[in-house]
Design an enzyme around this catalytic site. Structure first.
Site, PDB file in Angstrom:
ATOM      1  CD  GLU A 310      23.550-125.267 -32.579  1.00 14.07           C
ATOM      2  OE1 GLU A 310      23.389-126.411 -31.851  1.00 14.07           O
ATOM      3  OE2 GLU A 310      23.891-125.562 -33.771  1.00 14.07           O
ATOM      4  CG  HIS A 334      29.225-126.572 -27.424  1.00 11.70           C
ATOM      5  ND1 HIS A 334      30.096-126.937 -28.363  1.00 11.70           N
ATOM      6  CD2 HIS A 334      28.249-126.598 -28.366  1.00 11.70           C
ATOM      7  CE1 HIS A 334      30.073-127.301 -29.356  1.00 11.70           C
ATOM      8  NE2 HIS A 334      28.723-127.113 -29.477  1.00 11.70           N
ATOM      9  CD  GLU A 335      24.640-126.431 -27.438  1.00 14.19           C
ATOM     10  OE1 GLU A 335      24.450-126.056 -28.544  1.00 14.19           O
ATOM     11  OE2 GLU A 335      25.195-127.879 -27.409  1.00 14.19           O
ATOM     12  CG  HIS A 338      26.390-123.648 -31.722  1.00 14.39           C
ATOM     13  ND1 HIS A 338      26.964-123.386 -32.848  1.00 14.39           N
ATOM     14  CD2 HIS A 338      26.372-124.536 -30.814  1.00 14.39           C
ATOM     15  CE1 HIS A 338      27.492-124.791 -32.971  1.00 14.39           C
ATOM     16  NE2 HIS A 338      26.993-125.513 -31.715  1.00 14.39           N
ATOM     17  CD  GLU A 357      28.306-128.030 -33.615  1.00 10.69           C
ATOM     18  OE1 GLU A 357      28.937-127.675 -32.562  1.00 10.69           O
ATOM     19  OE2 GLU A 357      26.958-127.903 -34.051  1.00 10.69           O
ATOM     20  CG  ASP A 416      22.403-137.122 -38.943  1.00 10.13           C
ATOM     21  OD1 ASP A 416      22.496-135.982 -38.648  1.00 10.13           O
ATOM     22  OD2 ASP A 416      21.150-137.709 -38.547  1.00 10.13           O
ATOM     23  CE1 TYR A 424      30.064-132.108 -33.172  1.00  8.08           C
ATOM     24  CE2 TYR A 424      29.964-130.580 -31.535  1.00  8.08           C
ATOM     25  CZ  TYR A 424      29.462-131.245 -32.456  1.00  8.08           C
ATOM     26  OH  TYR A 424      28.062-131.316 -32.583  1.00  8.08           O
TER      27      TYR A 424
HETATM   28  N1  BES Z   1      24.378-128.411 -32.966  1.00  4.17           N
HETATM   29  C1  BES Z   1      24.755-129.335 -31.976  1.00  4.17           C
HETATM   30  C2  BES Z   1      23.960-130.588 -31.964  1.00  4.17           C
HETATM   31  C3  BES Z   1      23.725-131.241 -33.201  1.00  4.17           C
HETATM   32  C4  BES Z   1      24.514-131.747 -33.943  1.00  4.17           C
HETATM   33  C5  BES Z   1      22.299-131.734 -33.426  1.00  4.17           C
HETATM   34  C6  BES Z   1      24.342-132.397 -35.092  1.00  4.17           C
HETATM   35  C7  BES Z   1      22.260-132.328 -34.525  1.00  4.17           C
HETATM   36  C8  BES Z   1      22.956-132.523 -35.482  1.00  4.17           C
HETATM   37  C9  BES Z   1      25.089-129.017 -30.424  1.00  4.17           C
HETATM   38  O1  BES Z   1      25.695-127.598 -30.578  1.00  4.17           O
HETATM   39  C10 BES Z   1      26.212-129.813 -30.008  1.00  4.17           C
HETATM   40  O2  BES Z   1      27.244-129.841 -30.510  1.00  4.17           O
HETATM   41  N2  BES Z   1      25.769-130.535 -28.966  1.00  4.17           N
HETATM   42  C11 BES Z   1      26.778-131.489 -28.492  1.00  4.17           C
HETATM   43  C12 BES Z   1      27.377-130.688 -26.905  1.00  4.17           C
HETATM   44  C13 BES Z   1      28.341-129.998 -26.931  1.00  4.17           C
HETATM   45  C14 BES Z   1      28.697-129.584 -25.654  1.00  4.17           C
HETATM   46  C15 BES Z   1      29.513-130.577 -27.498  1.00  4.17           C
HETATM   47  C16 BES Z   1      26.143-132.785 -27.876  1.00  4.17           C
HETATM   48  O3  BES Z   1      24.982-132.851 -28.236  1.00  4.17           O
HETATM   49  O4  BES Z   1      26.762-133.550 -27.559  1.00  4.17           O
HETATM   50 ZN    ZN Z   2      27.625-127.421 -31.108  1.00  2.75          ZN
END
Ligand code: BES
Ligand code: ZN
Length: 652
Positions: A310, A334-335, A338, A357, A416, A424
């Site tokens: 995002e 989703h993005e 954010h 999230e 992480d 989520y």
């Molecule tokens: N912010 C996240 C991506 C992220 C999370 C990057 C943790 C680094 C560490 C992004 O908004 C996200 O949640 N992406 C999901 C897709 C979404 C549709 C659920 C993904 O990457 O799968």
């Molecule tokens: Zn996200």
């Protein structure tokens, strides 16, 4: 008063806008009405807001503005130049501590060019090294530095790894704590900073960032290099500073939305995300005006490790979201969401990642429902419910501390490690439960107000509860008790009052899966399943269904070849668990053609679990795929397959 705020000094940003007409069709500042400039936002000083994943000392001195002037060197894979930081400090502050990770620092000076004393501390594999600068009277510091070729936030791609095969490519990925490998600043989500950047690249290449682009400066040629310039005048957490360089073209979808992509992809991408303006309308309906100016998407090469990221004004998107039939566009909803949850109101530490999230997943659902209707959204919700049950199982069951919304990731662990699907799915479930309890209108009004009250500020779970009690539950505190706010946030598992949204369309799918699993009669399987139904069907089937039945499905649906990444993944997950031989080639093709963590990690894990043939196949595929993967994906899969190849050399 519960919160103490650091006194912050206002400063004048000495950026002059050129105000010139854009030299090309791409969006620039001229087309971007820039909203009110924000004052330096407060830092939250409650105990839960303490970030153990940053070396920064914001109580003493904090960065308020970052100004980058960097040259991109595609031969050595290095960004080199200067980061000039504006600092707000207590009157008797001695020093400022910044986060760095394998940066080579050559000089630190004050605003007048006088050298400042600095010390680069010991480097830790997770956090990198603190850079301590003795401030004296200085409130501006300029750091000359360069990045390491294997900087964790950066992936440098060779031309062969792009669609066009002509130009190399570079992109950054900052969340959660990777940006310190290319920007020496206070890399904590609770320390917001405005920023600007000048990025100089070889002629022919384009630069985009998560900020407004000044197209006039971008056109300035200097020898065989071009300099592009950007400005973000709203304070953002540093993980949201993002950069991409490549052969990129822009295609507008509406006045304030569009896509950036390699030329061969840009039309397809603009078509896939044609509903973006409708998403934006829906989001603004729910949560108030979009505050960031433009909203564009950048389609990255297939090694991008996430589905989406995002980055403000410019969401980074995996090309695997482009199915050709718009069936995976919830990712853009989703993005976009954010832009409120995460980018306006930000988790103060990664322990409260769910605040980013969970709220976003909830808002994504509301946007999707508004644009495509309740039936379509019910399918996504039902899939989410199953996903949540699977996640809880994988994390060790409903008593596992990993299933809490608020997690406690100690300094010895990578943030992480606490970022799971729980944030989520359980996060969204929590908000759905409250919505149901108080009623949709009341909840919507509260959430909109919440984003306004905490705009451009960090937030914690404790802060959320306090806000809810003071507003949403003000007249009915017993309601808060009945819902069990603390239990939802601080206890493992999913409370009994959670809402399982069931899709009616799935009833037929579940019946078909049951019948097919029993008899193997492929004519019992509907041939017109949409993507979400197909995923449901595949996930319904037993992991020991047997190769004959899989062959019948393969014949009918050709899922080994499908270009829909989510279906391909669900199919391979089933087929590999069943040791279905024709899936090996498909798995190899899938795993060597994209590097999205969500697909790659589970498939390698599954292969490693298939005694006899699986581990050998996993290692063979990985040997081929590894050089094409992002550093984050490499690190993840290295652990899964027990990679013993030569590790990439550390540089300092
Ligand atoms: N912010 C996240 C991506 C992220 C999370 C990057 C943790 C680094 C560490 C992004 O908004 C996200 O949640 N992406 C999901 C897709 C979404 C549709 C659920 C993904 O990457 O799968
Ligand atoms: Zn996200």
């Amino acid at each position: 008063m519960r919160f103490r705020f650091l006194a912050a000094f206002a400063f004048a940003a000495a950026m002059t806008l050129t105000g010139c007409k854009p030299a090309e069709k791409a969006p620039g500042n001229a087309a971007t009405p820039v909203a009110d400039t924000q004052p330096i936002p407060p830092i939250l000083l409650t105990p839960e807001a303490q970030d153990v994943h940053s070396y920064a000392n914001p109580r003493e001195a904090r960065v308020t503005h970052v100004s980058l002037d960097l040259q991109a060197n595609f031969v050595d894979h290095v960004l080199a130049g200067t980061a000039t930081l504006d600092v707000a400090a207590e009157p008797n502050a001695q020093k400022i501590v910044l986060d760095t990770d394998h940066l080579t620092i050559s000089k630190v000076t004050d605003g007048a060019g006088h050298a400042l004393h600095y010390q680069l501390g010991q480097s830790d594999p997770i956090h990198g090294a603190p850079l301590t600068v003795q401030l004296g009277q200085a409130r501006t510091i300029a750091i000359d530095y360069q990045t390491a070729p294997d900087a964790k936030a950066l992936q440098w791609l060779a031309p062969e790894q792009t669609l066009g095969k002509k130009y190399p490519f570079l992109f950054s990925q900052g969340e959660p704590i990777l940006n310190r490998s290319w920007i020496p600043t206070q890399d904590s989500p609770g320390i917001r900073q405005t920023w600007d950047a000048k990025i100089t690249v070889p002629e022919g290449m384009n630069v985009v960032m998560s900020a407004a682009r000044d197209s006039a400066l971008g056109a300035l040629a200097a020898g065989d290099r071009r300099t592009f310039s950007f400005k973000m005048d709203k304070p953002v957490p540093p993980y949201l500073i993002a950069l991409a360089i490549g052969d990129l073209r822009y295609k507008a979808i509406s006045d304030n939305t569009g896509v950036w992509a390699e030329p061969a992809m840009v039309d397809k991408a603009a078509d896939e995300f044609a509903d973006l303006p409708r998403f934006l309308d829906a989001a603004e309906n729910l949560y108030g005006p979009y505050r960031w100016g433009r909203y564009d998407l950048l389609i990255l090469p297939p090694s991008f490790p996430y589905g989406g990221m995002e980055n403000p004004m410019l969401t980074f998107v995996t090309p695997t979201a482009i199915a050709g039939d718009r069936s995976l566009v919830s990712l853009a909803a989703h993005e976009l969401a954010h832009s409120w949850s995460g980018n306006l109101v930000t988790n103060a530490t990664w322990n409260d990642f769910w605040l980013n999230e969970g709220f976003t997943t909830y808002a994504e659902g509301r946007i999707m429902e508004q644009v495509y209707g309740a039936d379509r959204e019910a399918m996504e919700q039902d899939l989410m419910w199953s996903d949540l049950q699977d996640t809880i199982k994988q994390l060790g069951g409903p008593k596992s501390p990993m299933t809490k919304l608020h997690v406690d990731i100690p300094a010895s662990q990578n943030p992480d490690d606490g970022m799971t699907q729980i944030a989520y799915d359980k996060g969204a479930e929590f908000l759905m439960t409250i919505e149901k309890a108080v009623g949709r209108d009341k909840f919507d009004a509260w959430l909109k107000g919440y984003f306004d009250r905490h705009a451009f500020s960090p937030q914690t779970s404790a802060g959320l509860i306090e806000d809810m009690r003071a507003t949403l539950f003000k007249d009915d505190p017993r309601m808060a008790k009945r819902i069990g706010l603390e239990q939802w946030i601080y206890q493992p598992g999913v409370p009994a009052n959670a809402i399982h949204v069931k899709s009616e369309a799935f009833e037929e799918i579940d019946a078909a899966a049951k019948a097919f699993a029993k008899k193997g009669d492929v004519t019992a399987v509907p041939t017109d399943m949409v993507t979400q139904e197909t995923i449901r069907f595949l996930n319904d089937l037993p992991r020991n269904i047997g190769t004959d039945k899989l062959a019948a499905l393969d014949n009918q649906f050709h899922w080994n070849q499908t270009g829909n990444s989510e279906i391909r993944f669900a199919w391979l997950d089933l087929a590999l668990a069943n040791k279905y031989p024709p899936a090996s080639k498909s798995a190899e093709q899938f795993l060597t053609s994209q590097g999205r963590l969500k697909f790659v990690e589970p498939l390698y894990t599954l292969l490693m679990q298939q005694a006899d043939w699986g581990p050998a196949l996993a290692k063979q595929i990985y040997a081929e795929a590894r050089p094409t993967y992002h550093p984050v994906t490499q690190a993840g899969v290295d652990k899964i397959v027990g990679w013993t190849g030569t590790p990439t050399a550390a540089t300092n």
